[in-house]
Design a protein around this motif. Structure first.
Motif, mmCIF file in Angstrom:
data_model
loop_
_atom_site.group_PDB
_atom_site.id
_atom_site.type_symbol
_atom_site.label_atom_id
_atom_site.label_comp_id
_atom_site.label_asym_id
_atom_site.label_seq_id
_atom_site.Cartn_x
_atom_site.Cartn_y
_atom_site.Cartn_z
ATOM 1 N N ARG A 176 0.823 -1.217 0.000
ATOM 2 C CA ARG A 176 0.000 0.000 0.000
ATOM 3 C C ARG A 176 0.853 1.262 0.000
ATOM 4 O O ARG A 176 0.544 2.230 -0.688
ATOM 5 N N VAL A 177 1.937 1.257 0.776
ATOM 6 C CA VAL A 177 2.794 2.443 0.831
ATOM 7 C C VAL A 177 3.479 2.656 -0.519
ATOM 8 O O VAL A 177 3.479 3.764 -1.067
ATOM 9 N N MET A 178 4.035 1.573 -1.084
ATOM 10 C CA MET A 178 4.767 1.728 -2.354
ATOM 11 C C MET A 178 3.841 2.127 -3.500
ATOM 12 O O MET A 178 4.261 2.824 -4.414
ATOM 13 N N GLU A 179 2.597 1.676 -3.455
ATOM 14 C CA GLU A 179 1.645 2.064 -4.494
ATOM 15 C C GLU A 179 1.324 3.549 -4.436
ATOM 16 O O GLU A 179 0.946 4.154 -5.429
ATOM 17 N N ASN A 180 1.446 4.121 -3.251
ATOM 18 C CA ASN A 180 0.994 5.505 -3.055
ATOM 19 C C ASN A 180 2.095 6.542 -2.858
ATOM 20 O O ASN A 180 1.811 7.723 -2.794
ATOM 21 N N GLN A 181 3.323 6.078 -2.699
ATOM 22 C CA GLN A 181 4.405 7.049 -2.456
ATOM 23 C C GLN A 181 5.581 6.781 -3.384
ATOM 24 O O GLN A 181 5.809 5.667 -3.814
ATOM 25 N N LYS A 182 6.339 7.838 -3.601
ATOM 26 C CA LYS A 182 7.544 7.711 -4.418
ATOM 27 C C LYS A 182 8.749 7.576 -3.489
ATOM 28 O O LYS A 182 8.768 8.189 -2.425
ATOM 29 N N PRO A 183 9.774 6.803 -3.904
ATOM 30 C CA PRO A 183 10.986 6.742 -3.079
ATOM 31 C C PRO A 183 11.623 8.137 -2.990
ATOM 32 O O PRO A 183 11.442 8.933 -3.927
ATOM 33 N N PRO A 184 12.387 8.474 -1.964
ATOM 34 C CA PRO A 184 12.754 7.572 -0.862
ATOM 35 C C PRO A 184 11.583 7.277 0.096
ATOM 36 O O PRO A 184 10.848 8.183 0.468
ATOM 37 N N HIS A 208 0.771 -9.596 16.735
ATOM 38 C CA HIS A 208 1.171 -8.293 16.184
ATOM 39 C C HIS A 208 2.547 -8.368 15.541
ATOM 40 O O HIS A 208 3.423 -9.084 16.027
ATOM 41 N N GLN A 209 2.683 -7.627 14.464
ATOM 42 C CA GLN A 209 3.983 -7.533 13.800
ATOM 43 C C GLN A 209 4.327 -6.073 13.595
ATOM 44 O O GLN A 209 3.464 -5.200 13.671
ATOM 45 N N VAL A 210 5.600 -5.842 13.326
ATOM 46 C CA VAL A 210 5.975 -4.508 12.880
ATOM 47 C C VAL A 210 6.835 -4.693 11.632
ATOM 48 O O VAL A 210 7.777 -5.480 11.609
ATOM 49 N N GLU A 211 6.409 -4.006 10.594
ATOM 50 C CA GLU A 211 7.059 -4.118 9.297
ATOM 51 C C GLU A 211 7.938 -2.896 9.090
ATOM 52 O O GLU A 211 7.545 -1.779 9.451
ATOM 53 N N GLY A 212 9.108 -3.109 8.518
ATOM 54 C CA GLY A 212 9.962 -1.969 8.165
ATOM 55 C C GLY A 212 10.232 -2.018 6.676
ATOM 56 O O GLY A 212 10.389 -3.099 6.106
ATOM 57 N N LEU A 213 10.263 -0.849 6.044
ATOM 58 C CA LEU A 213 10.534 -0.812 4.601
ATOM 59 C C LEU A 213 11.385 0.416 4.290
ATOM 60 O O LEU A 213 11.078 1.520 4.726
ATOM 61 N N TYR A 214 12.453 0.162 3.505
ATOM 62 C CA TYR A 214 13.310 1.274 3.098
ATOM 63 C C TYR A 214 13.584 1.125 1.611
ATOM 64 O O TYR A 214 14.162 0.119 1.186
ATOM 65 N N VAL A 215 13.128 2.069 0.818
ATOM 66 C CA VAL A 215 13.348 2.016 -0.630
ATOM 67 C C VAL A 215 13.973 3.329 -1.093
ATOM 68 O O VAL A 215 13.456 4.404 -0.797
ATOM 69 N N ASP A 216 15.106 3.202 -1.786
ATOM 70 C CA ASP A 216 15.775 4.399 -2.305
ATOM 71 C C ASP A 216 16.796 3.925 -3.351
ATOM 72 O O ASP A 216 16.938 2.733 -3.585
ATOM 73 N N GLU A 217 17.556 4.871 -3.911
ATOM 74 C CA GLU A 217 18.643 4.452 -4.799
ATOM 75 C C GLU A 217 19.751 3.887 -3.918
ATOM 76 O O GLU A 217 20.011 4.395 -2.827
ATOM 77 N N ASN A 218 20.389 2.835 -4.429
ATOM 78 C CA ASN A 218 21.565 2.253 -3.753
ATOM 79 C C ASN A 218 21.350 1.741 -2.336
ATOM 80 O O ASN A 218 22.239 1.835 -1.506
ATOM 81 N N VAL A 219 20.178 1.218 -2.038
ATOM 82 C CA VAL A 219 20.004 0.582 -0.726
ATOM 83 C C VAL A 219 20.538 -0.845 -0.844
ATOM 84 O O VAL A 219 20.196 -1.564 -1.789
#
Ligand code: PHE
Length: 342
Positions: A176-184, A208-219
């Motif tokens: 959902r986040v990636m569909e709606n936002q641009k990196p970073p 319960h879980q906690v998800e982390g996501l980091y998307v950018d150039e050169n990750v």
């Protein structure tokens, strides 16, 4: 002459006070009784010339009314004071009754701490629905149709519409986040997840879980490792070690299980870590390029890492809780122990 005397009595009446029975009686003697100053004013009547009697009488009556009204006021005051002192008329050495103060649930406290740690290194918060469609929970995450990976997690599907299910992991929020936002993109998504599992000390159908996501150039994978090293040290203490074990998830490539050195034995081996010295806290990996593309992100330009950790798992390790069911049973004897977290 009378005028002056009457005025003086009037101001004495207004200034009068009474805090108890004796003072009330003193007032009565002074302003109400036959022998009081007001009584004397009445007695004086016979010395007043006839033509002034009417006027004098009026003045004295006014004083009398004032004295009576004040007397009633003072009686009420004294009665009220008596009522209040009565409630203190008890054994003041008795211990007080306890006031029950609420505490913070250990899962809430753990989630809050996790959020704090990641917020400080630039992660924002995101949320998604607990009732999810197939696309966000599976398909966009590279689970092919009818692929056995879908059976890795027993899912609660909606009987009437198998396209709708209770999310089995917070990875659906990544989509959902990636569909709606641009990196970073640097986001953390804590939330409740559901799996069709038998309830035991180690598993529950709701957790319960906690998800982390980091998307950018050169990750790169080194970023993932360093982020989780930082987290483990902040959450569990400086001495904590992190180990990555190769694993498989359809949505990450390469994938790794995240282990931390056992907090109980410090890695020597005990019954909590089953002698291995390590305990698992979640899964992680580099976001599969297919997933980036499914969400409209150019996988030639951008790379990313993701991780998902169990909040119950982390709370159990942090507070040395052996049975997962305690979190949802709401037994106050269990909950009370977490008050000092405040
Ligand atoms: N979603 C995975 C699970 O529930 C964990 C995970 C998240 C793995 C992100 C890799 C990346 O088991």
């Amino acid at each position: 002459m009378h005028q002056e005397k009457i005025e003086a009595i009037k101001s004495a009446i207004s200034a009068a006070e009474a805090g108890n029975e004796e003072e009330l009686e003193a007032y009565r003697m002074k302003f109400i009784s036959k022998k009081s100053v007001v009584g004397e004013l009445f007695a004086e009547m016979r010395n007043i010339p006839n033509e002034q009697k009417k006027e004098y009488g009026q003045l004295v009556n006014e004083v009398k009314q004032m004295a009576d009204a004040k007397f009633q006021e003072l009686i009420d005051q004294v009665n009220l004071a008596k009522k209040h002192t009565k409630s203190f008329d008890q054994d003041l050495t008795l211990p007080p009754t306890n006031i029950a103060a609420g505490g913070i649930h250990p899962l809430t406290a753990t989630r809050q701490r996790i959020i704090e740690i990641f917020e400080r290194i630039g992660f924002n918060l995101s949320e998604g629905p607990e009732i999810e469609d197939d696309w966000h929970n599976f398909t966009a995450l590279n689970f092919p149709e009818n692929h056995p990976a879908r059976e890795m997690q027993d899912t609660f599907f909606l009987e009437k519409n198998p396209d709708v299910a209770l999310r089995t992991h917070t990875s659906s929020v990544q989509v959902r986040v990636m569909e709606n936002q641009k990196p970073p993109i640097r986001t953390l998504s804590p939330g409740r997840v559901y799996r069709n599992e038998a309830i035991s000390a180690r598993a529950h159908c709701i957790f319960h879980q906690v998800e982390g996501l980091y998307v950018d150039e050169n990750v790169g994978f080194a970023d993932l490792k360093n982020t989780l090293y930082h987290f483990a040290k902040e959450m569990f203490g400086k001495e904590t070690k992190v180990r990555f074990r190769p694993s498989f998830f359809p949505f990450t490539e390469p994938s790794a299980e995240i282990d931390i050195s056992c907090l109980i034995c410090g890695g020597k081996g005990c019954n909590v870590c089953k002698g291995s010295g390590w305990v698992e806290i979640g899964g992680s990996g580099m976001v599969d390029p297919n997933v980036l593309e499914n969400c409209g992100i150019d996988s030639k330009k951008y790379t990313g890492f993701a991780f998902g950790m169990g909040i119950e798992r982390i709370a159990m390790l942090k507070y040395q809780i052996k049975d997962l069911r305690l979190f949802t049973e709401n037994d106050v004897r269990f909950l009370r122990q977490f008050k000092p977290m405040l």
